[in-house]
Every structure is written in C-alpha cells, then in structure tokens.
Design an enzyme around this catalytic site. Structure first.
Site, PDB file in Angstrom:
ATOM      1  N   ARG A  12      42.813  29.708  14.261  1.00 51.59           N
ATOM      2  CA  ARG A  12      42.562  28.642  15.231  1.00 51.59           C
ATOM      3  C   ARG A  12      41.414  27.770  14.743  1.00 51.59           C
ATOM      4  O   ARG A  12      40.359  28.279  14.349  1.00 51.59           O
ATOM      5  CB  ARG A  12      42.200  29.226  16.591  1.00 51.59           C
ATOM      6  CG  ARG A  12      41.710  28.186  17.616  1.00 51.59           C
ATOM      7  CD  ARG A  12      41.232  28.863  18.868  1.00 51.59           C
ATOM      8  NE  ARG A  12      40.708  27.924  19.869  1.00 51.59           N
ATOM      9  CZ  ARG A  12      39.489  27.962  20.387  1.00 51.59           C
ATOM     10  NH1 ARG A  12      38.619  28.899  19.975  1.00 51.59           N
ATOM     11  NH2 ARG A  12      39.105  27.093  21.290  1.00 51.59           N
ATOM     12  N   LYS A  44      47.012  25.210  27.609  1.00 55.29           N
ATOM     13  CA  LYS A  44      45.872  26.019  28.038  1.00 55.29           C
ATOM     14  C   LYS A  44      45.670  25.838  29.545  1.00 55.29           C
ATOM     15  O   LYS A  44      45.439  24.718  30.011  1.00 55.29           O
ATOM     16  CB  LYS A  44      44.620  25.605  27.266  1.00 55.29           C
ATOM     17  CG  LYS A  44      44.712  25.875  25.767  1.00 55.29           C
ATOM     18  CD  LYS A  44      43.539  25.287  25.006  1.00 55.29           C
ATOM     19  CE  LYS A  44      42.234  25.977  25.355  1.00 55.29           C
ATOM     20  NZ  LYS A  44      41.103  25.408  24.569  1.00 55.29           N
ATOM     21  N   THR A  53      39.486  34.518  25.334  1.00 57.51           N
ATOM     22  CA  THR A  53      38.099  34.436  25.787  1.00 57.51           C
ATOM     23  C   THR A  53      37.518  35.772  26.245  1.00 57.51           C
ATOM     24  O   THR A  53      38.080  36.450  27.101  1.00 57.51           O
ATOM     25  CB  THR A  53      37.914  33.405  26.924  1.00 57.51           C
ATOM     26  OG1 THR A  53      38.651  32.215  26.626  1.00 57.51           O
ATOM     27  CG2 THR A  53      36.446  33.054  27.069  1.00 57.51           C
TER      28      THR A  53
END
Length: 468
Positions: free
Chosen positions: A32, A220, A278
């Site tokens: 990423r 997202k 996350t």
C-alpha cells in the site's frame, strides 16, 4: 497456505529493496502506498522496487500487487511553527481565516464550511481523537470552543467532525492527479477515501473507464454516512475496507466491533472482497510483541471472513515490519483451522455462474478434494469462487491475464498462477499439474474440483471433478 492475505503500508521503515523483499518472503501479498504522505517520485520508487522483487521472487512466493490509497477530502489544522499546549477546560478559538492577523493562540482550520457545518454543542476532534473540543459559540469566521481532552497540538493535524456531513468533493484535485498517476503506472487497486455513497464510486469508475483501466476500486468506509449507505456502496465497489481509524472517531467507538461486522456481512452478501485495517498490531510499532488483545482482534477479523488485513504504522514507520507480517501469518494459520462466522452463507447467488461456484465449493467439501482449480481470463470465475469461502480448500487460479494474476493476491483463499496459453485443454492440464506439484505430496489425495470460465470450441464453461 493461509486464506487471509496481508497488506503492508510502505513508509520510511520499508521503502527499500531489502525490506520489501524480506516482507514478501515473510508473507506480504499487497503493498500500500498512502498518497497522504507519498509524492509521485516516492511512489514511483516503491513501484520500481516491487517490480524488481516480483521479477526475482514471485515464482516462489506469488506476486505482490500494488494499492494506491487516495488522501480524500481531508480537513486539517493550519501550518504552525509552534505547538499549542492545550489544557482541559481551556477556551480557544477555531478559525477558518488564514491571514497574518489571526491570533497566535487561535487554531486555523482549512475547511471554509466549518462554521456552517457545526452547531452549538457539536464535538470537533483533532489528531485521531487525541484532542477534543466542544463548540460553545459560533461567530462569523470562528468558533469559541472548550477543550474537552487536551494535549500538544502540532502543525497540519487531521480534523474530524463526528456525525456531521462535510461539504467537500469526494475526489479532490489532488486525488485526480494521484488517480491518473496510478493509471499511468498500471497499479492494481485504488482505495478511495471517505466514500459516502455509491455515486462516489461511480465517479471514480468513470475516470477509470475513460482511460480503459482495469484497476479495482476499494471503498474505504470511514464515517456514518458511508455506513448508512453500505449496501449500495458495496454493490458498486470491487472491495470494501473497514477503515477503523476515522470510523472509530466518526461513529460510536463502543459500537465499532458491531459496525465492523455489519460491513463484513455486506461484503460477503454481495460477493465483494473485504479488508480490515488500522491498529491491528499498533503496539508493535515500537514493541517486539503485540498485546493479547491485538492477537484476538486479528483473529476475530479472520473469523469474520476478511480477505485481507492491512498494516499501517506497523510497517511504514515501525521497528518490526517483517516480524509483524510473520505474526499475522501465524495467527491466520491457527485461526483458519476453524470455520468463519458463516456470513458467506448469505451470499446472493445472482447468476448461474455464482450458483455453479457454490456447488463447486460444496462438492469440494463433500468429496474431500485436495483443492479447487479455477481457469479464468477476466477474473470473474475466480471472484465467484472466492465469494464462497471454501473451508480448508485452496483455490488455485490459472490465468493468462497478467493484471488478473496480480489482483488475485488480494483474494482470500486464492493462489494465482500465470500461464500464457490457457485455451488448449490438454496442454493446460499438463501445466496445471506441473505448477501444483510443489503443493502435493506423493501419497496425498490428488482429486480436485475444476471450474473453468474459458470459452473455445472444445472447452466451455464447466464444473468437473478431476484427478491429477
């Protein structure tokens, strides 16, 4: 092989050949690049390194695909040469003015619509929830606010307005430049930040179609509006991401586990790939080992059927990036011995081909097949089979499309192979047999479910049980 794929954010700790090569060996599937921090020059350097690693290692460890993550419509505090030490109970001004006459004690915000968006009593949070304010009074170009949670406030910190619709474009001018860069560099995935509705996804799809790009779109989910529209967003997307950083601020933090499951359920129902991101191993940014809670969190995402787990600070600025990759792999190996929560059982069989894939999964389970073989050009056949999430059965995908081959690195349970010619059935079976030899022991079961989406005079859509 593990079903769960691993995505690693590249940053100062890992933006070099040695680090990416070592992470690849450890189990890395997708790189990423966060365009909130990377320039095009820096991104190009990472892309060149990935190509170099793929050239030398993909035959053994599979391909690394590349994900470009857009910055999106971010709100930030202004630039400042000093940090403000904010104390709980202190009253401060938040201003949308950006001129030299603004008091040094005022906090500049780069969103002109801030004053109209909030109301008295609204909460404003800065720096990922570390500093929080309550609006006491609204004026023409500033807000009088009370500090609820204090701390040191530096320059250009991220701002959230929980529960408030932000009147900013879904795809900013910067995003468009980054998207065109991604298209020119032929990356595999674009993650669109702060997706609020399906129209945001359609807007990006139009840009990709205009440039005849087959890049897959990752939506997202980062705020309440995106969550409210989750089903429409999921149907319009190729992949959905539970982006828990902003999502944990924009929604009720205590409800975040349920929100995650709601998003994962939507992805499974509509047959789309899913990513959980996350704070998976946040403590390992500095520590050599994770907390027990982090291990459990990773396992829960795998139980929910996540196609991939994404590391951020752990691999971009962390001290133990390779160790993090290995640990995710170890947790996956243990967790995948158990079945998922079964969200895939609610999969909508919206085509004959999807129904055939479900039959193929069930056939593999009932006959205790050694695996499932899929042959595809466009990737559709691999997608419908991956939607079924067969337990303990690897999906071996063979394709003559190099882009599809790379994109399969994000598909849970899939092991991709690139073969130039897949039209000749006899030659193809020979190639399949040759490629699968390393995965088969001499005395093990060699029975496979075979699903093909290739059209030719002698080789049509089919579901078979074969022996190699």
């Amino acid at each position: 092989m593990n079903r769960t794929k691993i995505i690693a954010t590249i940053g100062p700790s890992t933006a070099n050949l040695s680090a990416i090569r070592n992470m690849h060996v450890a189990g890395l599937n997708v790189v990423r690049i966060n365009m909130s921090h990377a320039s095009h020059v820096e991104a190009k350097n990472i892309l060149d390194i990935v190509k170099q690693v793929n050239k030398s290692q993909e035959h053994k460890y599979g391909p690394i695909s590349v994900l470009i993550d857009t910055q999106g419509p971010e709100i930030r505090t202004g630039e400042s040469n000093i940090s403000l030490d904010l104390k709980m109970g202190q009253v401060v001004n938040l201003t949308v003015r950006d001129d030299q006459d603004v008091e040094a004690s005022s906090i500049k915000i780069n969103y002109k619509g801030l004053i109209d968006s909030v109301k008295k009593g609204s909460m404003i949070t800065i720096d990922n929830g570390l500093i929080n304010f309550k609006v006491l009074e609204k004026n023409k170009d500033n807000l009088k606010c009370k500090v609820i949670d204090g701390g040191m406030l530096g320059s250009k910190r991220h701002v959230n307005l929980p529960g408030i619709r932000v009147d900013l474009p879904s795809i900013t001018k910067k995003d468009i430049l980054d998207i065109k860069f991604a298209i020119n560099e032929d990356v595999d995935f674009i993650a669109l930040s702060f997706v609020r509705s399906a129209s945001d996804v359609h807007e990006l799809r139009k840009i990709l179609d205009k440039h005849q790009s087959s890049i897959k779109i990752i939506s997202k989910i980062e705020n309440q509006e995106g969550l409210d529209n989750i089903h429409d967003i999921t149907k319009a997307s190729d992949v959905v991401m539970v982006a828990r950083g902003d999502l944990g601020i924009e929604t009720d933090l205590a409800n975040l586990p349920n929100i995650q499951r709601r998003i994962m359920y939507s992805a499974a129902k509509f047959g789309k790939r899913s990513i959980v991101a996350t704070h998976l191993l946040e403590s390992m940014i500095t520590n050599p080992n994770p907390t027990r809670a982090e291990v459990t969190d990773v396992a829960n995402a795998i139980y929910e059927g996540a196609d991939a787990l994404m590391l951020s600070g752990e691999t971009s600025i962390g001290s133990h990036p390779v160790r993090c990759i290995k640990l995710i792999g170890k947790i996956a190996k243990q967790t995948e011995k158990f079945r998922t929560l079964g969200y895939e059982n609610k999969l909508i069989e919206d085509s004959d081909w999807q129904s055939l894939a479900v039959l193929g999964r069930d056939l593999a389970q009932k006959t205790d097949a050694a695996g499932i073989i899929v042959v595809t050009r466009s990737g559709t056949t691999a997608r419908v089979m991956a939607n079924t999430k067969p337990h303990g059965k690897t999906i071996f995908v063979f394709t003559n499309n190099i882009k599809v081959y790379r994109q399969m690195s994000l598909y849970g349970g899939v092991k991709p192979f690139y073969i130039k010619n897949i039209s000749n059935q006899k030659a193809l079976l020979g190639k399949i047999n040759e490629n699968l030899k390393p995965f088969l022991k001499q005395k093990t079961n060699r029975k496979f479910v075979f699903l093909s989406g290739i059209h030719s005079d002698k080789y049509t859509d089919s579901l078979q049980l074969i022996n190699l």
